[in-house]
Scaffold this motif. Sequence first.
Motif, short mmCIF file in Angstrom:
data_model
loop_
_atom_site.label_atom_id
_atom_site.label_comp_id
_atom_site.label_asym_id
_atom_site.label_seq_id
_atom_site.Cartn_x
_atom_site.Cartn_y
_atom_site.Cartn_z
N VAL A 37 46.84 41.04 45.99
CA VAL A 37 47.51 41.81 44.96
C VAL A 37 46.45 42.51 44.12
O VAL A 37 45.36 41.98 43.91
CB VAL A 37 48.41 40.90 44.08
N THR A 38 46.76 43.71 43.68
CA THR A 38 45.85 44.44 42.80
C THR A 38 46.27 44.23 41.36
O THR A 38 47.39 44.59 40.97
CB THR A 38 45.85 45.95 43.13
N GLY A 39 45.40 43.62 40.59
CA GLY A 39 45.70 43.30 39.20
C GLY A 39 44.87 44.12 38.23
O GLY A 39 44.22 45.10 38.61
N VAL A 40 44.87 43.69 36.99
CA VAL A 40 44.10 44.36 35.95
C VAL A 40 42.60 44.28 36.23
O VAL A 40 41.85 45.22 36.00
CB VAL A 40 44.41 43.74 34.57
N THR A 41 42.15 43.15 36.77
CA THR A 41 40.72 42.93 37.01
C THR A 41 40.28 43.37 38.40
O THR A 41 39.12 43.20 38.75
CB THR A 41 40.36 41.45 36.81
N GLY A 42 41.20 43.93 39.19
CA GLY A 42 40.85 44.39 40.53
C GLY A 42 41.66 43.67 41.60
O GLY A 42 42.74 43.13 41.34
N LYS A 43 41.11 43.64 42.81
CA LYS A 43 41.80 43.02 43.93
C LYS A 43 41.72 41.51 43.85
O LYS A 43 40.64 40.94 43.69
CB LYS A 43 41.18 43.51 45.25
N ILE A 44 42.87 40.86 43.96
CA ILE A 44 42.94 39.40 43.96
C ILE A 44 43.26 38.93 45.37
O ILE A 44 44.34 39.17 45.90
CB ILE A 44 44.02 38.88 42.97
N ALA A 45 42.30 38.27 45.98
CA ALA A 45 42.46 37.65 47.30
C ALA A 45 41.48 36.50 47.36
O ALA A 45 40.39 36.56 46.77
CB ALA A 45 42.19 38.66 48.42
N PHE A 46 41.85 35.43 48.05
CA PHE A 46 41.07 34.20 48.00
C PHE A 46 40.43 33.85 49.33
O PHE A 46 41.00 34.09 50.40
CB PHE A 46 41.97 33.04 47.55
N ASP A 47 39.25 33.24 49.26
CA ASP A 47 38.59 32.76 50.47
C ASP A 47 39.17 31.39 50.83
O ASP A 47 40.05 30.87 50.12
CB ASP A 47 37.07 32.73 50.29
N PRO A 48 38.74 30.76 51.92
CA PRO A 48 39.33 29.48 52.32
C PRO A 48 39.19 28.35 51.30
O PRO A 48 39.91 27.36 51.37
CB PRO A 48 38.56 29.14 53.61
N TYR A 49 38.29 28.52 50.33
CA TYR A 49 38.12 27.48 49.30
C TYR A 49 39.00 27.74 48.07
O TYR A 49 39.08 26.89 47.18
CB TYR A 49 36.66 27.41 48.86
N GLY A 50 39.62 28.91 48.01
CA GLY A 50 40.43 29.25 46.85
C GLY A 50 39.66 30.08 45.84
O GLY A 50 40.18 30.39 44.76
N ASP A 51 38.40 30.43 46.17
CA ASP A 51 37.60 31.28 45.28
C ASP A 51 37.89 32.75 45.54
O ASP A 51 38.28 33.14 46.65
CB ASP A 51 36.11 31.00 45.48
N LEU A 52 37.66 33.55 44.53
CA LEU A 52 37.89 34.98 44.63
C LEU A 52 36.90 35.60 45.63
O LEU A 52 35.70 35.30 45.61
CB LEU A 52 37.71 35.61 43.25
#
Length: 384
Positions: A342-357
């Motif tokens: 999803v594209t939010g206020v801070t940019g693209k939000i997508a997570f790696d396998p650990y849950g980190d941005l």
Amino acid sequence: MNRRHCLLSLAVCALSAQAPLTRAAEPKVVKIGFVAPLTGSVARVGKDLQYGAQLALDEENARSPTVGGAPVKFVLDVQDDQADPRVAMQVAQKLDDDGVVGVIGHYNSGCSIPASAVYHQASIAMITPGSTNPQLTKQGFRNVFRTMGHDGVGGVVAGRFVVEQVKARRIGIIDDSTAFGQGLADAFERGVKEAKGSIVRREFTSDKAVDFRPILTTLKGRNVDVIFFGGLDAQGAMVVKQMRSLGMQAQLFGAGALKSNAFLQIAGTAGEGTQDLEPGPALDKLPAAQEFGKRYKARFNQDVELYAPFAYDAALAMIKAIHDANSLDRKKIVDSLAKVTVTGVTGKIAFDPYGDLIKPPYTLFEVRQGQWKSVRTLGGEGGN
């Protein structure tokens, strides 16, 4: 009963029978938990985060959302963890008992880490908009995510920057002995060493301390030219004021918690030249962030304090995961969140396998003429 009364009764019955068919179904209340310190020394940050998340829910509810074909209304279940790990675990259990489908929080890493175990056991998706200790996502919990880069990256970037760009030759470190502050200082020290820099002294304090002069006197005796502070904004402001009162010319540098209105108010003119490497893009230069700031102020009658955009984006990601799953089942939401984009206020939000941005950006800010000004962005998809 005469014929007139009989016909009237039949008409009333017919209308009564039709009423349930024409009345719109009431939306199902869907609780999303929110946890942060809402009392105590960092309550202003907690409220800022709460308002960011609330704005996302308000805007979503205005669209008349549905899940599984049924109308829903998202409600924020707000809890105060008081920045206390023990309280954090208690409110985490309460949110489980309340039946929340996900949680936005916590702020302090020292609270997020123990609380995440409670959410893991209950299969509740947790997105923190502020906890940056790397240990949080190293536990192997599939349900834990965050919307900003962690200190294992940011602290190292800061350490290398101080050596390679600031050209610091004699560096001192102070940390507040919390999970956040100590973890950040550890990463900063690692970055300095990777860049072949020199740390001449590392000192420790507590997150309750107000007098840093004994520590600063020691660092002054070591002729430091940069002091890195691993801790929060209010204490950082006191550190820089006491540095100036001791006649120290060293520069104060932080990574992830100094940039706030509170720092400017407490530090005053002593804060001039202080630098802070913050997770996230340069929000003051992003049209989406500027528009967010206007909506935030219109809704809450105050300016963004610090991390509200990250809480807003955390709520956006949570809502998107619910819609993608088309379900209120906790496990399905966790699975969906791992794949969300999803594209939010801070940019693209997508997570790696650990849950980190994925590809988190960091922005260098400096106090100039009493205001925080963005200098440059490092990393991320559009950074240097």
